[in-house]
Design an enzyme around this catalytic site. Structure first.
Site, mmCIF file in Angstrom:
data_model
loop_
_atom_site.group_PDB
_atom_site.id
_atom_site.type_symbol
_atom_site.label_atom_id
_atom_site.label_comp_id
_atom_site.label_asym_id
_atom_site.label_seq_id
_atom_site.Cartn_x
_atom_site.Cartn_y
_atom_site.Cartn_z
ATOM 1 C CG HIS B 76 36.501 -19.285 -15.807
ATOM 2 N ND1 HIS B 76 36.262 -19.518 -14.652
ATOM 3 C CD2 HIS B 76 37.300 -18.327 -15.538
ATOM 4 C CE1 HIS B 76 37.127 -18.684 -13.316
ATOM 5 N NE2 HIS B 76 37.597 -18.071 -14.469
ATOM 6 C CG HIS B 78 42.461 -16.665 -16.194
ATOM 7 N ND1 HIS B 78 42.281 -15.256 -15.826
ATOM 8 C CD2 HIS B 78 41.741 -17.878 -15.711
ATOM 9 C CE1 HIS B 78 41.167 -15.845 -14.897
ATOM 10 N NE2 HIS B 78 40.275 -17.217 -14.444
ATOM 11 C CG ASN B 110 41.885 -12.717 -13.837
ATOM 12 O OD1 ASN B 110 41.669 -12.935 -14.954
ATOM 13 N ND2 ASN B 110 41.611 -13.076 -12.572
ATOM 14 C CG ASN B 294 41.676 -20.268 -4.946
ATOM 15 O OD1 ASN B 294 40.795 -20.679 -5.046
ATOM 16 N ND2 ASN B 294 41.724 -18.841 -5.346
ATOM 17 C CG ASP B 321 40.123 -21.380 -13.839
ATOM 18 O OD1 ASP B 321 40.077 -20.492 -14.343
ATOM 19 O OD2 ASP B 321 39.869 -21.324 -12.634
ATOM 20 N N GLY B 340 46.600 -21.722 -10.613
ATOM 21 C CA GLY B 340 45.971 -22.482 -12.137
ATOM 22 C C GLY B 340 46.397 -22.986 -12.744
#
Lengths: 306, 450
Positions: B76, B78, B110, B294, B321, B340
């Site tokens: 996970h 980004h 995303n 979040n 994350d 984040g």
């Protein structure tokens, strides 16, 4: 060496008392024909208001002027911050005027604290989001001291929309620090979960309102109906409105203003002899003068706070 | 033709002898000092400590007192590419991962535009093939534009290499939409990963709802916002016999829901982040936006439940994350700042310092959980075994460092551990057989090659 007033927790009891003693002497100035003292002559106070405010902004402005400061008031309601211009840029621009103090009201928690990191000026929090409003708490304590001498042992009820109230948060802390017990009361939808962590009791009905020495009423905003916090203003008023039937002899009534007459308070209650609402407004100027004076002219009460 | 699941830029296969490191790979039953010889990018020999002679052309790393683990897998991250390269690029994100000891990454869809069609996925995979220093795979969106209204072409996306599907950053709000995605999973395959949050409960919340949010006057996100959605979606998953993975669990109630539904026969798994395992909402008292994420940091009771679940295996894996944001974005007032934290460079050290050292988790369990993420999506487990591709990380557990003191490899610096002293310094990462990271002073080539 500057201090700030960002949270009511920046002040211990002695610090609050020092500011309020100073405020008492400034209240005397307000009784004179010429209401000005030269304490801040040649210094600049910036009022930076990102939210509509009448009382707080006008009383800060008047307080600074009565201390002979040069005052710049910047209002940007519905402002550039929301459009993406950063608060930091604005503060750095205003800091170029070398202000002695920046008074900031913003719709975001922690805004004053952030501003303090970006400027050499003393920063005074005039309300940050739903977080704190320390000068309101000071003027409320001042008002009660003027009337009662002391808050020790008082039972104070704060009634209404605690969830959305920065006044409630600062006042719970200030009242407790000054020796009072605090109970918050309102619809369960408008009482924050775990509010008792601030050291107050909580109730959902006015059944035991008679135990209160002071009833401090919060503003009930109309948009709370839309958001389904309460089904109707009528039901709210039936359950929580403070009126002459609910106030008992000897209780004092306070409200940070502006009041919705007939909603959280009946008109008759606002205007009754037990109401300190007018006194609160009057206290505002003297207390804000005292805060500016203590921060800028220098007494250790506030300067100890980094 | 089957597409390769992970992509990285081409690199020289490693030729390294790592001498006398304490090798710990619980899955392979290794927990002892050994010599590890990597030749041609494969683990060629595991020998008695100090006994292995370096073959010609191999660099030698004297690693007595240090630890060698299978390298970590992060399901996970980004990487903000395409579209937000000012926050992170594939190059900087994978460099951050390499510095954190990772050998596998799974990036979230995303992005801008969303990875919701084959052309976007193909372009992204092509970029990873040019830029990624650590093998990286991609999830595609469940719904077009993450809007929760129409399914993506899940089967085509799978054929194009999507490891699975998620609308991460948002929940799939409609139960009916999720059900269709899970039915369609029978055709498309691929794990469906879910960011669980009921927007009618989280509303405008920006932190955990509890005593701290009450004090700050900041709108809270109740833990039931997450746990009720896990209950709902696990029930749908069981009904459809679908395979669902719950992302970044944050609350005790969520752990209970996961545990309940797994024992009820649902094929569900879960992940947890280093920050939820080590920090609580108390950190928010200073309204520092680096602690705004979040799901939010929750209470100490929630944190303890997450640790217990990680220890017992109710939660199978750790996921960072990793969510980079630019400095000017995090400098906004707390309520406006984006959610984040970065996490790739600090994951191991934070968990080792805060969980292993105080005795809350054993080192072998930590290593198992840090390496399991990719396997949930069908990737190979990194293992220290002869004949395997070399995926190893060399760590000095005795040394500590201050987070951020030498900057970050990530393009962003929004790290919730910034300024903390952490124990455990990554010295070398070998990913898919190549050196992805070597700390200053660690020589990974021989003199002849230099």
């Amino acid at each position: 060496m500057t201090g700030h007033l960002l949270s009511i927790e920046d002040l211990d009891r002695a610090g609050i008392e020092r500011v309020l003693d100073r405020a008492r002497s400034f209240a005397e100035v307000a009784g004179r024909e010429i209401k000005k003292v030269p304490a801040l002559k040649g210094r600049t106070v910036v009022n930076l208001f990102y939210e509509a405010s009448t009382r707080t902004s006008s009383s800060f402005e008047l307080a600074a002027k009565r201390l002979s400061a040069d005052v710049v008031s910047v209002r940007s309601v519905g402002s550039s911050v929301e459009k993406g211009e950063s608060l930091k840029d604005t503060v750095q621009t205003l800091s170029a005027y070398d202000p002695a103090a920046i008074v900031i009201r913003a719709p975001f928690a922690g805004a004053a604290q952030q501003v303090a990191g970006w400027t050499d000026a003393c920063v005074i929090n005039a309300g940050d989001g739903k977080h704190e409003h320390p000068t309101q708490a000071l003027l409320d304590v001042f008002t009660l001291r003027q009337r009662l001498g002391s808050l020790d042992g008082l039972e104070i009820w704060i009634v209404g929309d605690v969830l959305h109230s920065r006044v409630a948060r600062s006042n719970i802390l200030a009242f407790r620090r000054m020796g009072a017990s605090v109970t918050v009361c309102g619809p369960p939808t408008l009482i924050p979960r775990q509010i008792e962590a601030l050291g107050c009791a909580q109730r959902t009905t006015l059944d035991r309102l008679g135990e209160a020495d002071v009833v401090y009423v919060l503003r009930m905003q109309h948009e709370r109906m839309r958001e389904a916090y309460v089904p109707s203003l009528r039901e709210y008023a039936q359950r929580y409105q403070i009126n002459l039937e609910r106030l008992r002899e000897g209780q004092l009534l306070m409200h940070p203003g502006p009041v919705n007459r007939g909603v959280e308070c009946s008109g008759a209650a606002i205007d009754c002899a037990a109401s300190l609402i007018g006194e609160q407004v009057k206290s505002g100027v003297a207390v804000r003068m005292a805060v500016l004076y203590e921060l800028l002219v220098g007494a250790p009460a506030l300067q100890a706070v980094a | 033709m089957a597409t390769e699941p992970l992509l990285s830029r081409s690199a020289m296969p490693a030729e390294i002898l790592i001498r006398q490191a304490h090798v710990l790979d619980p899955r392979c039953g290794l927990d002892a000092p050994l010599d590890v010889l990597i030749r041609g990018g494969l683990i060629a020999e595991l020998g008695a400590p100090g006994a292995t002679r370096p073959p010609s052309g191999a660099a030698v790393i004297e690693a007595a007192g240090k630890h060698l683990f299978p390298a970590f897998s992060d399901p996970h991250v980004h990487l903000r590419t395409p579209g937000q390269e000012y926050k992170e690029t594939i190059a900087t994100g994978t460099d951050a991962a390499a510095a954190g000891g990772f050998c596998q990454l799974i990036a979230m869809p995303n992005t801008v535009p969303t990875v919701d069609q084959v052309s976007v996925l193909e372009a992204l995979r092509a970029r990873a093939r040019q830029q990624a220093s650590v093998p990286t795979g991609f999830l595609a969106a469940i719904t077009v534009g993450l809007r929760g209204e129409e399914l993506t072409e899940m089967a085509a996306l799978r054929d194009a290499g999507a490891l699975g599907f998620t609308d991460d950053g948002r929940p799939v709000v409609g139960a009916g939409m999720l059900r269709k995605a899970l039915q369609y999973q029978r055709l498309a395959g691929g794990v469906v990963a879910l960011h669980e949050e009921d927007p009618s409960l989280s509303a405008d919340g920006v932190m955990h709802e509890g005593a701290v949010s009450a004090r700050l006057g900041v709108a809270g996100i109740p833990s039931i916002s997450e746990s009720t959605m896990i209950d709902r979606d696990a029930a749908i998953a069981r009904y459809e016999d679908a395979r669902v993975h719950f992302q970044h669990l944050s609350a005790a109630a969520s752990v209970q829901a996961l545990s309940f539904w797994r024992s009820a026969g649902a094929r569900v798994s879960g992940e947890v982040t280093p920050h939820h395992l080590t920090l609580t909402d108390e950190e928010l008292l200073g309204l520092d936006a680096n602690f705004k994420m979040n799901p939010p940091l929750r209470s100490e009771a929630d944190r303890k439940a997450l640790i217990d679940a990680l220890r017992s295996g109710v939660i199978e894996c750790i996921a960072t994350d990793h969510a980079p944001h630019a400095h000017h974005e995090k400098e906004m007032p707390f309520e406006q700042a984006p959610m984040g934290t970065t996490g790739l460079e600090t994951a191991f050290a934070a968990l080792y310092t805060e969980l292993v050292r105080p005795g809350l988790l054993t080192l072998p369990v930590l290593i198992e959980r840090l390496t399991a993420g990719g396997s949930l999506y069908g990737l190979n487990l990194p293992r220290v075994a002869v004949g395997e591709q070399a995926n190893v990380v060399l760590v000095d557990l005795a040394r500590d460092w201050r987070v951020g003191e030498r900057g970050y490899r990530s393009r962003s610096e929004n790290c919730c551990f910034h300024g903390r002293r952490l124990a455990g310094v990554v010295e070398l990462t070998v990913a898919a057989g190549s050196v992805a990271f070597a700390a200053p002073g660690v020589r990974t080539t021989t003199l002849e090659e230099v």
